[in-house]
Design a protein around this motif. Sequence first.
Motif, PDB file in Angstrom:
ATOM      1  N   ASP A  80       0.817  -1.218   0.000  1.00  0.00           N
ATOM      2  CA  ASP A  80       0.000   0.000   0.000  1.00  0.00           C
ATOM      3  C   ASP A  80       0.845   1.260   0.000  1.00  0.00           C
ATOM      4  O   ASP A  80       0.320   2.369  -0.182  1.00  0.00           O
ATOM      5  CB  ASP A  80      -0.943   0.002   1.205  1.00  0.00           C
ATOM      6  N   LEU A  81       2.144   1.113   0.201  1.00  0.00           N
ATOM      7  CA  LEU A  81       3.041   2.264   0.069  1.00  0.00           C
ATOM      8  C   LEU A  81       3.001   2.856  -1.336  1.00  0.00           C
ATOM      9  O   LEU A  81       3.386   4.012  -1.544  1.00  0.00           O
ATOM     10  CB  LEU A  81       4.474   1.853   0.419  1.00  0.00           C
ATOM     11  N   VAL A  82       2.532   2.065  -2.301  1.00  0.00           N
ATOM     12  CA  VAL A  82       2.447   2.546  -3.679  1.00  0.00           C
ATOM     13  C   VAL A  82       1.509   3.744  -3.790  1.00  0.00           C
ATOM     14  O   VAL A  82       1.653   4.576  -4.690  1.00  0.00           O
ATOM     15  CB  VAL A  82       1.978   1.404  -4.618  1.00  0.00           C
ATOM     16  N   HIS A  83       0.563   3.856  -2.860  1.00  0.00           N
ATOM     17  CA  HIS A  83      -0.392   4.972  -2.925  1.00  0.00           C
ATOM     18  C   HIS A  83       0.284   6.311  -2.654  1.00  0.00           C
ATOM     19  O   HIS A  83      -0.221   7.359  -3.080  1.00  0.00           O
ATOM     20  CB  HIS A  83      -1.527   4.735  -1.929  1.00  0.00           C
ATOM     21  N   LEU A  84       1.411   6.289  -1.971  1.00  0.00           N
ATOM     22  CA  LEU A  84       2.162   7.536  -1.774  1.00  0.00           C
ATOM     23  C   LEU A  84       2.707   8.042  -3.105  1.00  0.00           C
ATOM     24  O   LEU A  84       2.742   9.251  -3.356  1.00  0.00           O
ATOM     25  CB  LEU A  84       3.302   7.308  -0.781  1.00  0.00           C
ATOM     26  N   ILE A  89       3.621   8.421   7.684  1.00  0.00           N
ATOM     27  CA  ILE A  89       3.606   7.853   9.030  1.00  0.00           C
ATOM     28  C   ILE A  89       2.395   6.958   9.231  1.00  0.00           C
ATOM     29  O   ILE A  89       2.506   5.868   9.814  1.00  0.00           O
ATOM     30  CB  ILE A  89       3.637   8.984  10.084  1.00  0.00           C
ATOM     31  N   VAL A  90       1.247   7.384   8.731  1.00  0.00           N
ATOM     32  CA  VAL A  90       0.038   6.562   8.863  1.00  0.00           C
ATOM     33  C   VAL A  90       0.208   5.224   8.157  1.00  0.00           C
ATOM     34  O   VAL A  90      -0.068   4.161   8.717  1.00  0.00           O
ATOM     35  CB  VAL A  90      -1.191   7.310   8.309  1.00  0.00           C
ATOM     36  N   VAL A  91       0.692   5.262   6.920  1.00  0.00           N
ATOM     37  CA  VAL A  91       0.873   4.015   6.173  1.00  0.00           C
ATOM     38  C   VAL A  91       1.905   3.122   6.847  1.00  0.00           C
ATOM     39  O   VAL A  91       1.709   1.906   6.970  1.00  0.00           O
ATOM     40  CB  VAL A  91       1.282   4.311   4.708  1.00  0.00           C
ATOM     41  N   LEU A  92       3.012   3.702   7.317  1.00  0.00           N
ATOM     42  CA  LEU A  92       4.050   2.906   7.973  1.00  0.00           C
ATOM     43  C   LEU A  92       3.535   2.266   9.262  1.00  0.00           C
ATOM     44  O   LEU A  92       3.918   1.137   9.599  1.00  0.00           O
ATOM     45  CB  LEU A  92       5.274   3.771   8.275  1.00  0.00           C
ATOM     46  N   MET A  93       2.661   2.954   9.976  1.00  0.00           N
ATOM     47  CA  MET A  93       2.072   2.373  11.185  1.00  0.00           C
ATOM     48  C   MET A  93       1.228   1.159  10.849  1.00  0.00           C
ATOM     49  O   MET A  93       1.280   0.132  11.532  1.00  0.00           O
ATOM     50  CB  MET A  93       1.241   3.422  11.919  1.00  0.00           C
TER      51      MET A  93
END
Length: 226
Positions: free
Chosen positions: A74-78, A101-105
């Motif tokens: 889901d990091l791809v959304h960044l 930060i939200v995605v990494l959490m």
Amino acid sequence: MVTLGLYYAAADWLDQRYFRFLIWNLFLGWIPFVFSYVAYGFSHVKWKGATWFAVASGLLWLLFFPNSSYIVTDLVHLTARSSRYYGGGNGLDYKYWYDLIVVLMFVWTGLLLGFLSMYQLQEVIHHKLGRWVSWIFVLGGCALGSYGVLLGRVYRLNSWDALTNRETLVELMHESVSRPSLAFCMFFGMFILTVYATLYYLINTRSSRDRKTEVGSSEADLQGLR
């Protein structure tokens, strides 16, 4: 709870709810942990049918295990939203750091759930079949888990498609046999294995140190009694 709290607090503050789909993905990440917990529990029950329930729970764990590490992708959304993060000549906008930060959490929580679920099943297999078989299970789980992530991210399949949409699943599995797919599975599988092995080493190193401390204390007590 911290992950969800961070999302909702920052979402209300910044009025950004784009990543709310991560809540569903995290829910799916909890499912393999539930099945591993059930399998672990049944493995310690002295009942004839408990073994079959443990095996069935283990198979269902394998079906849903890729969901725990799928959140990494889901990091791809960044990247997809990168145009929103630049403007005004001041470099990255603060919203980028919030999103990151939200995605990494969510990623960390998903990986931790995957680690705990695999750790529980490895303990069961270690107890029943031995250490080497348990690590073969880990290697196989990481390989199949990475392939499941491939089917989910690239071919948009879900875990329950194995039960409800098997024809499409088989068709896309044939389509997925390629060099890029193999490379993805190798790299992502190595990533999962590295995370698992690191956390496994940290936990067991501490456990070994605690056991040595307890043994040393017991010996000192015995010498004191003498």
